[in-house]
Design a protein around this motif. Sequence first.
Motif, PDB file in Angstrom:
ATOM      1  N   VAL A 470     103.229  10.097  67.316  1.00  0.00           N
ATOM      2  CA  VAL A 470     103.618  11.324  67.337  1.00  0.00           C
ATOM      3  C   VAL A 470     104.453  11.321  66.158  1.00  0.00           C
ATOM      4  O   VAL A 470     105.256  10.427  65.694  1.00  0.00           O
ATOM      5  CB  VAL A 470     104.858  11.268  68.649  1.00  0.00           C
ATOM      6  N   CYS A 471     104.479  12.471  65.335  1.00  0.00           N
ATOM      7  CA  CYS A 471     105.080  12.806  64.083  1.00  0.00           C
ATOM      8  C   CYS A 471     105.768  14.099  63.748  1.00  0.00           C
ATOM      9  O   CYS A 471     105.377  14.912  64.801  1.00  0.00           O
ATOM     10  CB  CYS A 471     104.107  12.543  63.039  1.00  0.00           C
ATOM     11  N   ASP A 472     106.264  14.539  62.796  1.00  0.00           N
ATOM     12  CA  ASP A 472     106.577  15.562  62.422  1.00  0.00           C
ATOM     13  C   ASP A 472     105.629  16.531  61.989  1.00  0.00           C
ATOM     14  O   ASP A 472     104.568  15.947  61.613  1.00  0.00           O
ATOM     15  CB  ASP A 472     107.597  15.798  61.470  1.00  0.00           C
ATOM     16  N   LEU A 473     105.737  17.799  61.964  1.00  0.00           N
ATOM     17  CA  LEU A 473     104.764  18.887  61.533  1.00  0.00           C
ATOM     18  C   LEU A 473     104.450  18.694  60.118  1.00  0.00           C
ATOM     19  O   LEU A 473     103.610  19.084  59.526  1.00  0.00           O
ATOM     20  CB  LEU A 473     105.106  20.352  62.016  1.00  0.00           C
ATOM     21  N   HIS A 474     105.590  18.361  59.284  1.00  0.00           N
ATOM     22  CA  HIS A 474     105.758  18.320  57.955  1.00  0.00           C
ATOM     23  C   HIS A 474     104.626  17.447  57.258  1.00  0.00           C
ATOM     24  O   HIS A 474     104.628  16.089  57.762  1.00  0.00           O
ATOM     25  CB  HIS A 474     107.027  18.098  57.117  1.00  0.00           C
ATOM     26  N   PRO A 475     103.362  17.773  56.596  1.00  0.00           N
ATOM     27  CA  PRO A 475     102.341  16.972  56.436  1.00  0.00           C
ATOM     28  C   PRO A 475     103.028  15.743  55.208  1.00  0.00           C
ATOM     29  O   PRO A 475     102.259  14.683  55.109  1.00  0.00           O
ATOM     30  CB  PRO A 475     101.365  17.603  55.654  1.00  0.00           C
ATOM     31  N   ASP A 476     103.923  15.816  54.407  1.00  0.00           N
ATOM     32  CA  ASP A 476     104.268  15.235  53.260  1.00  0.00           C
ATOM     33  C   ASP A 476     105.424  14.272  53.624  1.00  0.00           C
ATOM     34  O   ASP A 476     105.685  13.360  52.675  1.00  0.00           O
ATOM     35  CB  ASP A 476     104.874  16.240  52.147  1.00  0.00           C
ATOM     36  N   PHE A 477     105.820  14.167  54.937  1.00  0.00           N
ATOM     37  CA  PHE A 477     106.663  13.237  55.263  1.00  0.00           C
ATOM     38  C   PHE A 477     106.130  11.799  55.153  1.00  0.00           C
ATOM     39  O   PHE A 477     104.881  11.552  55.831  1.00  0.00           O
ATOM     40  CB  PHE A 477     107.465  13.426  56.573  1.00  0.00           C
TER      41      PHE A 477
END
Length: 775
Positions: A470-477
């Motif tokens: 599971v991750c954040d929506l931000h693709p560049d993190f």
Amino acid sequence: MRAPTLPDRAEAPDRVRVRADVRGTVQGVGFRPFAYRLAAELGLTGWVTNSPGGAVVEAEGPRAAVDEFVRRLRRDHPSACRIDAVELTPAPPAGYTTFDICPSATAGPVAVCIPPDLATCADCRRELFDPADRRYRYPFSSCTACGPRFSIVEAVPYDRARTTMRRFPLCPRCRAEYENPADRRFHAEPTACPDCGPRLALWRPDGTVLAAGDDALRLAAESVRAGRVVAVKGLGGFQLVCDARDADAVAVLRRRKGREEKPFAVMVPDLPAAEACCEVSAEEARLLTSPEAPIVLLRARRATGFAPGVAPGNPLLGVMLPYTPLHHLLLADLRFLVVATSGNRTDEPICTDEREAPARLAGLADVFLVHDRPVARPVDDSVVRVVLGREFVIRRARGYAPLAVSVGEPLPPLLAVGAHLKNTVAVSTPAGVGLSQHVGDLGTAEAHAAFRAAAADLPAFHGVRPAAVVCDLHPDFASTRHARAAGLRVVPVQHHHAHVLACLADNAATGPCLGVAWDGTGLGPDGTAWGGEFLRVADAGFERVAHLRLFPLPGGDRAAREPRRAALGVLYELFGADALDMTDLPPVCAFTDAERALLRTALVRGVNAPVTSAAGRLFDAVAALVGLRQVATFEGQAAAELEWAADETADEYPFGLADHVLDWGPLVRAVIDDIRRGDPVGRIAARVHNTLAAMIVAVAMRVGEPRVALTGGCFQNARLLVLAVGRLRAAGFEPLWHRRVPPNDGGIALGQVIAAARVLRGESAGCASPSPEKC
């Protein structure tokens, strides 16, 4: 210990046997010795052992005594123990003749919660300073009630052989204590003494030895007195220590670490020393002296006992008491407060290995006080504050991690990799969500390596094989990129949705609720930078019911470090290009003519000026407008200075609310009028805080959800939180705010696990995929 025996004899009719499978934090907290002594007191036979699932106890004897044993097992267990569940299974009597502590079982699913590291207990402190005791001035003393746990354990079940203490075989006297049921070191896995345990040494920066043993400790104290910076290897890694009274020593440490103004924490010898330099309430005193022993943010008594450079311009001081025998000895020798800050370079993780320290901390420390007990994982100091009379965790690490957060619902096996700033990772476990220690910001290669290690360590530690990441929506993190490279299914979760779910879990609450998620930024499903959000959250997902008015951020990410840019964006949103000519306002005149010309072009053309609804940037903008801060030296500085500046003014500014947009325009126009009229900054700051709290209540009244969760980094602002809670209660709402999970991005991973679990559960039930803003 002896294995149970099974003699061949007839049993009394009322003799019974029960097996208790105990889940929770039951390893490393003295649970097995407690069960042993309780069985002996009640005349029972049987056995107790650690298992991957927690602890297993079999007790046999008269029915009344067995029933009493089970009651007291739940009620009277050691204070550091947390029992989540006890599963009882009756069985025919086996004829046990003794009660034993058996070797740990290693087969089976992992469900155990290893406790956090625990501050030195009163008994160990007493021994430490008793010249007649064999552990006199021994810096690694511990027992079943205190000492290292999470920072040394390498695998479960928790036994010495699966910790970094396995390198130190017990001497005969320690072995006798370890096997003596009457001794408080009975099965104390980290126990050691000067004859068999870890040892101290003092090194020069090139790694050559200056002194060993107690001489090393005394020479380190002399170095601090002389104004030098000492790198001290503590429980979960290194700290940089210097004399907090010595302005020159503090300035040297700041210069070497590249830390201009961000406050340092201090360690004081004892509670009276904390009370001498700060105001300390009863709850704050409890936290300072608790087994967690965190850094507690206290209101400082100015000009009392520490150099102004320790916390420049800050009314608060982060204070902690000694929490290991090594710290107790050092502070007892010094008898004054010291700066004790993380042993790392700015934006790097804490250093844990003495062999790497001379290189990683080169140029930072004058000498190195090291020891040879390996640190299994970096564990920084936790930071808490008391708000509204209760504990409010800001950084969750030593003393709190890796305790699981119970969520009251079944969870599939998941790994959540958190956000980019203040990163933590989390896994789903049978006890809830296991949340890692603070990892930090992921902007450097060293920090990313520490994050990868934590993301591998935590699932292995809990025996979890994730079915999805599971991750954040931000693709560049960096955390998102790691998730997508993991080779597993990826479930992205919107940032502010995760914030709200973390707040609910921290309060053992469920939806539906109105979540007020205010922070610096988080990518929304619409591709814009969210951060001033009002979300209606239920089990099925969330709906964005309102948000702060959008404004541009000239320079994009640079605006987070330059509040003047946020202010310029706010002014441009209200006044268009004319904002660049308002040079009577501090943030506008903070730019040169040439800079303003470039910014005008960028704003008019919309180049590198993304729009945002972020409350954090609105705080920055107001701080810049009133002249408090144009360029920040650390995250959140401008907003914090606005909080500290506020006086007790009770009135507020106007604002608007229409079409789901909460309009701060009237507020900012009124602030500008007050600035031009010459009103005091304290009055303006107070009115801004009052207005923001009124905005929250206005949206809550319109939405109508009885429960309102306050979350996100902006709610580290105690003034805002207190105002919002008070006004919501007065309006008949039930406000929720964070307790033991940070409101900032340190809690994101917890919310990610819960959100993803619900997505997967919905899929298994055949639900349709949600839309971006109504999910």
